[in-house]
Scaffold this active site. Structure first.
Site, PDB file in Angstrom:
ATOM      1  NE  ARG A 103     -65.315  93.299  17.046  1.00  0.00           N
ATOM      2  CZ  ARG A 103     -65.706  92.434  17.971  1.00  0.00           C
ATOM      3  NH1 ARG A 103     -66.718  91.624  17.705  1.00  0.00           N
ATOM      4  NH2 ARG A 103     -65.115  92.372  19.136  1.00  0.00           N
ATOM      5  CB  THR A 107     -72.293  99.871  16.707  1.00  0.00           C
ATOM      6  OG1 THR A 107     -71.113  99.901  15.889  1.00  0.00           O
ATOM      7  CG2 THR A 107     -72.687 101.301  17.072  1.00  0.00           C
ATOM      8  CG  ASP A 199     -58.008  93.158  20.122  1.00  0.00           C
ATOM      9  OD1 ASP A 199     -58.988  93.914  20.145  1.00  0.00           O
ATOM     10  OD2 ASP A 199     -57.231  93.078  19.137  1.00  0.00           O
ATOM     11  CG  ASP A 202     -55.052  95.392  20.914  1.00  0.00           C
ATOM     12  OD1 ASP A 202     -54.671  96.205  20.051  1.00  0.00           O
ATOM     13  OD2 ASP A 202     -56.059  95.561  21.626  1.00  0.00           O
TER      14      ASP A 202
HETATM   15  C1  PRP Z   1     -61.178  91.739  14.861  1.00  0.00           C
HETATM   16  C2  PRP Z   1     -60.899  90.485  14.035  1.00  0.00           C
HETATM   17  C3  PRP Z   1     -61.998  90.514  13.019  1.00  0.00           C
HETATM   18  C4  PRP Z   1     -63.155  91.100  13.794  1.00  0.00           C
HETATM   19  C5  PRP Z   1     -64.074  89.982  14.172  1.00  0.00           C
HETATM   20  O1  PRP Z   1     -60.744  92.852  14.212  1.00  0.00           O
HETATM   21  O2  PRP Z   1     -59.616  90.467  13.488  1.00  0.00           O
HETATM   22  O3  PRP Z   1     -61.709  91.288  11.874  1.00  0.00           O
HETATM   23  O4  PRP Z   1     -62.600  91.702  14.967  1.00  0.00           O
HETATM   24  O5  PRP Z   1     -65.195  90.476  14.808  1.00  0.00           O
HETATM   25  P1  PRP Z   1     -66.652  90.347  14.186  1.00  0.00           P
HETATM   26  O6  PRP Z   1     -66.791  88.956  13.710  1.00  0.00           O
HETATM   27  O7  PRP Z   1     -67.532  90.670  15.354  1.00  0.00           O
HETATM   28  O8  PRP Z   1     -66.788  91.362  13.085  1.00  0.00           O
HETATM   29  P2  PRP Z   1     -60.798  94.316  14.876  1.00  0.00           P
HETATM   30  O9  PRP Z   1     -62.076  94.999  14.522  1.00  0.00           O
HETATM   31  O10 PRP Z   1     -60.504  94.202  16.339  1.00  0.00           O
HETATM   32  O11 PRP Z   1     -59.680  95.103  14.110  1.00  0.00           O
HETATM   33  P3  PRP Z   1     -58.083  94.898  14.123  1.00  0.00           P
HETATM   34  O12 PRP Z   1     -57.793  93.590  13.416  1.00  0.00           O
HETATM   35  O13 PRP Z   1     -57.619  96.077  13.348  1.00  0.00           O
HETATM   36  O14 PRP Z   1     -57.603  94.891  15.548  1.00  0.00           O
HETATM   37  N1  URA Z   2     -61.835  90.236  17.699  1.00  0.00           N
HETATM   38  C1  URA Z   2     -60.804  89.772  18.430  1.00  0.00           C
HETATM   39  O1  URA Z   2     -59.645  90.116  18.173  1.00  0.00           O
HETATM   40  N2  URA Z   2     -61.077  88.935  19.446  1.00  0.00           N
HETATM   41  C2  URA Z   2     -62.308  88.545  19.739  1.00  0.00           C
HETATM   42  O2  URA Z   2     -62.476  87.752  20.679  1.00  0.00           O
HETATM   43  C3  URA Z   2     -63.371  89.034  18.971  1.00  0.00           C
HETATM   44  C4  URA Z   2     -63.117  89.878  17.951  1.00  0.00           C
END
Ligand code: PRP
Ligand code: URA
Length: 208
Positions: A103, A107, A199, A202
């Site tokens: 994400r 945005t 997160d 993380d």
């Molecule tokens: C997180 C999660 C989803 C997304 C959900 O990933 O694992 O893929 O956010 O958010 P949304 O429903 O608003 O799209 P992130 O973008 O943080 O990436 P990562 O898994 O690489 O940390």
């Molecule tokens: N992605 C995450 O990892 N945590 C949240 O709460 C939302 C999006």
């Protein structure tokens, strides 16, 4: 389709540990994997079995066997990787695809950086794996990509889902069945699920 929620004391117990900010990386990964196995159990309740003849030490019998070629499991990177690892414990010959999305922090729009799925994906039921369904942007984009490849039967497995994300997926992809361990209260102003678990990426990879 209404989302299917795992309502069970064991799941709530595991979620309590997962959500707790004191839970470290090792335990977080283990518990996320365990919840994934319960989600998979629920999502594969309608799996078709092929009858095979076997012989136990006591007698001959006919018994059902899963045709693992009818399925593909597709974790959304990064956080979904931990769910993919758990799946292979119960479906050891699982065909696994990967969709890379992150994400944009301002945005909240998902950015695609990787896409690789098993051959013949169009003939498989696809289980998309992502622990967090927040705004639903990543889920909807991943579902659209899989549909562009001709997949008809898609299930989306999350550990925590926000009402906003569920609503969006149901509007954009009403044919996709959602499975989640729990539905949380809301999203905050920066798109995080509240109370959530923070997160997921993380916490799984120890990057913050
Ligand atoms: C997180 C999660 C989803 C997304 C959900 O990933 O694992 O893929 O956010 O958010 P949304 O429903 O608003 O799209 P992130 O973008 O943080 O990436 P990562 O898994 O690489 O940390
Ligand atoms: N992605 C995450 O990892 N945590 C949240 O709460 C939302 C999006």
């Amino acid at each position: 389709m209404e989302p299917i929620v795992l309502k069970h004391p064991l799941i709530e117990h595991k979620l309590t540990i997962l959500r707790d900010k004191r839970t470290g990386t090792k335990e977080f990964r283990e518990i996320a994997g365990e919840i994934t196995i319960f989600l998979c159990y629920e999502a594969m309740k309608d799996a078709e079995l092929e009858l095979v003849e076997i012989e136990t030490p006591m007698a001959k019998m006919t018994s059902g066997k899963l045709n693992e070629d009818k399925y593909a499991f597709v974790p959304i990177l990064r956080a979904g990787l931990i769910m993919g690892e758990a799946i292979v414990k119960v479906v050891p010959n699982a065909k696994i695809g990967h969709i890379g999305l992150y994400r944009n922090e301002e945005t909240l729009k998902p950015i695609k950086y990787y896409y690789k799925v098993p051959k013949g994906i169009e003939n498989r039921t696809v289980l998309l794996l992502d622990p967090m369904l927040a705004t639903g942007g990543s889920a909807c984009d991943a579902i659209s990509m899989i549909k562009e490849d001709g997949v008809k039967n898609i299930k989306f497995l999350s550990i925590i889902a926000a009402p906003e994300g569920i609503k969006r997926v149901r509007e954009e992809h009403p044919d996709v069945q959602l499975y989640t361990a729990t539905i949380d209260d809301h999203l905050n102003e920066v798109g995080y699920i509240v109370p959530g678990l923070g997160d997921a990426g993380d916490r799984i990879f120890g990057t913050k």
